[in-house]
Scaffold this active site. Structure first.
Site, PDB file in Angstrom:
ATOM      1  N   GLY A 100       0.846  -1.189   0.000  1.00  0.00           N
ATOM      2  CA  GLY A 100       0.000   0.000   0.000  1.00  0.00           C
ATOM      3  C   GLY A 100       0.881   1.239   0.000  1.00  0.00           C
ATOM      4  CB  CYS A 101       0.398   4.521   1.558  1.00  0.00           C
ATOM      5  SG  CYS A 101       1.278   6.070   1.827  1.00  0.00           S
ATOM      6  CG  PHE A 102       5.893   4.830  -1.068  1.00  0.00           C
ATOM      7  CD1 PHE A 102       5.566   6.079  -0.602  1.00  0.00           C
ATOM      8  CD2 PHE A 102       6.192   4.700  -2.416  1.00  0.00           C
ATOM      9  CE1 PHE A 102       5.526   7.187  -1.438  1.00  0.00           C
ATOM     10  CE2 PHE A 102       6.167   5.792  -3.272  1.00  0.00           C
ATOM     11  CZ  PHE A 102       5.825   7.040  -2.769  1.00  0.00           C
TER      12      PHE A 102
END
Length: 171
Positions: free
Chosen positions: A9-11
């Protein structure tokens, strides 16, 4: 030193679980797996380039074995969601383990199988285990985002639902 690359997902949210541990030399947010050379965030976030948001970790396997990285990776994600992670939707936010060598591939497959057999989840584990491709570092403002923009990072993470999922499914 070796490389490990994970999509979760969002890094921004995938950096903190791995940082400041013995044997971890660095963590870089970036993109992997797509078809466009040198993508930029504005392109990747549309989902059209085929890239995943990833973190690439430099680690010393003598101090911090790859299997330990996998043990840290799984509890950061919902491995049953084929459409993204938490509030971040789209193919660029899917989960994946990108392996850099045969030993990593085998370890990743074994850890995924162990998770499947654990009965922790009622739905199938959809996290892909795929060969690493060219890694493109994300723009500077994405690196160490949680340190550069702690207020926004904290608000975004709280709104995402990630921590509630982790608490309910992994603790």
């Amino acid at each position: 030193m070796q490389l490990a690359t994970f999509a979760g997902g969002c890094f921004w949210c995938m950096v903190t679980p791995f940082e400041e541990l013995p044997g971890i030399g660095g963590i870089v947010s970036g993109y992997m797996g797509g078809t466009k050379d040198n993508p930029i965030y504005e392109e990747v976030k549309t989902g059209a380039t085929g890239h995943y948001e990833v973190v690439q970790i430099t680690y010393d396997p003598e101090i911090f074995p790859y299997e330990r990285l996998l043990e840290l990776y799984w509890p950061q994600v919902d491995p049953t969601d084929p459409h993204g992670q938490f509030q971040d939707r789209g193919p660029q936010y899917r989960t994946a383990i990108f392996y850099h060598n045969e030993q990593q591939r085998e370890a990743a497959l074994q850890s995924k199988l162990a998770l499947e057999q654990s009965g922790r989840f009622d739905k199938p584990i959809v996290t892909e285990i795929i060969p690493a491709k060219t890694f493109y570092p994300a723009e500077d403002y994405h690196q160490d985002y949680h340190k550069k923009n702690p207020k926004h990072y904290k608000e975004d993470r709280e709104q995402s639902g990630r921590d509630e999922f982790i608490q309910a499914n992994w603790k």
